[in-house]
Scaffold this motif. Sequence first.
Motif, short mmCIF file in Angstrom:
data_model
loop_
_atom_site.label_atom_id
_atom_site.label_comp_id
_atom_site.label_asym_id
_atom_site.label_seq_id
_atom_site.Cartn_x
_atom_site.Cartn_y
_atom_site.Cartn_z
N CYS A 1 -13.71 23.05 9.98
CA CYS A 1 -13.58 22.01 10.48
C CYS A 1 -13.44 21.05 11.90
O CYS A 1 -13.63 22.12 12.16
CB CYS A 1 -11.79 21.93 10.37
N LEU A 2 -13.54 20.28 11.70
CA LEU A 2 -14.56 19.48 12.70
C LEU A 2 -13.03 18.41 14.10
O LEU A 2 -12.83 19.12 14.84
CB LEU A 2 -15.79 18.00 12.63
N THR A 3 -12.33 17.98 13.15
CA THR A 3 -11.25 17.54 14.08
C THR A 3 -10.63 16.71 12.64
O THR A 3 -10.23 16.94 11.64
CB THR A 3 -11.47 16.17 14.58
N MET A 4 -9.23 16.51 13.33
CA MET A 4 -7.82 16.28 12.33
C MET A 4 -7.46 14.74 11.98
O MET A 4 -6.54 14.66 13.95
CB MET A 4 -7.04 17.29 12.52
N LEU A 5 -7.43 13.23 12.51
CA LEU A 5 -6.52 12.22 11.87
C LEU A 5 -5.66 12.71 11.51
O LEU A 5 -5.30 12.73 10.24
CB LEU A 5 -7.52 11.43 11.62
N ARG A 6 -4.44 11.69 11.76
CA ARG A 6 -3.29 12.02 11.18
C ARG A 6 -2.08 10.68 11.39
O ARG A 6 -2.76 10.03 12.49
CB ARG A 6 -2.32 12.80 11.92
N ALA A 7 -1.62 9.85 10.72
CA ALA A 7 -0.80 9.39 11.19
C ALA A 7 0.23 9.21 9.86
O ALA A 7 0.86 10.44 8.98
CB ALA A 7 -2.22 7.63 10.42
N THR A 8 1.56 8.25 10.37
CA THR A 8 2.70 8.52 9.62
C THR A 8 3.61 7.43 8.78
O THR A 8 3.14 6.31 9.97
CB THR A 8 4.38 9.04 10.83
N TYR A 9 3.51 7.36 7.40
CA TYR A 9 3.69 6.36 7.01
C TYR A 9 5.64 6.02 7.03
O TYR A 9 6.09 7.31 6.10
CB TYR A 9 3.72 6.13 5.64
N VAL A 10 5.92 4.94 6.32
CA VAL A 10 7.55 5.08 5.50
C VAL A 10 7.40 3.87 4.32
O VAL A 10 6.76 2.85 4.24
CB VAL A 10 8.40 4.76 6.10
N ASP A 11 8.35 4.78 3.21
CA ASP A 11 8.04 3.41 1.76
C ASP A 11 8.63 1.91 2.56
O ASP A 11 9.16 1.65 3.39
CB ASP A 11 8.94 4.74 1.48
N GLN A 12 8.71 1.37 1.37
CA GLN A 12 8.98 0.53 1.88
C GLN A 12 10.53 -0.05 2.13
O GLN A 12 11.09 -0.73 2.83
CB GLN A 12 8.94 -0.78 0.05
N THR A 13 11.73 1.11 1.59
CA THR A 13 13.48 0.99 1.71
C THR A 13 13.18 2.07 3.09
O THR A 13 14.04 1.71 3.59
CB THR A 13 14.28 2.14 0.88
N SER A 14 11.98 2.19 3.71
CA SER A 14 11.89 3.54 5.12
C SER A 14 13.14 4.63 4.33
O SER A 14 13.38 4.97 5.31
CB SER A 14 12.48 2.63 6.45
N THR A 15 13.28 5.15 3.13
CA THR A 15 13.79 6.01 3.18
C THR A 15 13.14 7.27 3.29
O THR A 15 13.29 8.56 3.70
CB THR A 15 14.28 6.17 1.43
#
Length: 291
Positions: free
Chosen positions: A160-174
């Motif tokens: 594995c060369l590298t890892m890219l990450r991001a965090t999302y929330v749903d429309q209600t932020s639940t």
Amino acid sequence: MPPEQSRTPPGGRRGLPLGASAGRARARPWPASRGRAAAAKAAKERAELERGIRFRSIYLTIMGVVLAVAAVNVLLGSVGLVQETRSRPLTDSERAAYVAQDVARRWHAWPVGMVFPEELQYVGFDRAQQYARRVGVAPEAACAAVVDAPVASVLRRHGCLTMLRATYVDQTSTFAVTVGVAVLQDEQARADAAAELPVDDRVGVRPVAFPGTVTDTFGAAQRQRTGWVGAGPYIVFSTAGYTDGRSRDSIPLEEQVNNEMWPVAESIAGRIARALGEPPDVPRCTQGNVC
């Protein structure tokens, strides 16, 4: 007695005194000897001339052959160059290589907003179109450093060369969903690695929290489920949990199965994976679409 008269030899020449030596007379070559010498000289000159002509002919022949070979090479090279540079239809293998190269470079060629869009559409339980919002993008990291140990060993083994990450929330932020894109060397390496990943929804990419946002309490204890999906040379991991800090152990199994969290997480990860792995438009010819 009268004095003795000197005798003159016949022909009027007087004889030489006794004991005197006559001067040497110059020898004259025979006419035949002069002819043979001239003929030998002429033959020698003719032989030398013929030898020079023969050497010159050999030299000219060799030079002609060299020039002919050079001309043929230039001609063949020109023909090959024309054939190589003229537009022609792509072969099946060239089309496949074009697609593979384009997909494989997207993780670093695309801007962050294309890899992790600010908004991603998903469908809720009521079939309504809703949107997940990107909270933040984590710095690029080593693959084994941001996943659980059973997954890390697999990724490490398959380069594995590298890892890219991001965090999302749903429309209600639940719900909070961290998406991790593991970049493998090629599609075959991804397939081999995916075949060895543990079948356990408690391990995968680790959550990424962003202080000062609704995700600041989203950690390893709060993740409810993990999963992954493959596309091209990428394994797109996802891990989901509540934004209010609830842990997995505090959620009844029935709620874990029936709530909207996991469909949201699958939809977000799936959209990112499809965008990264979608085949590009391939030109028909080597120089565009005109052959």
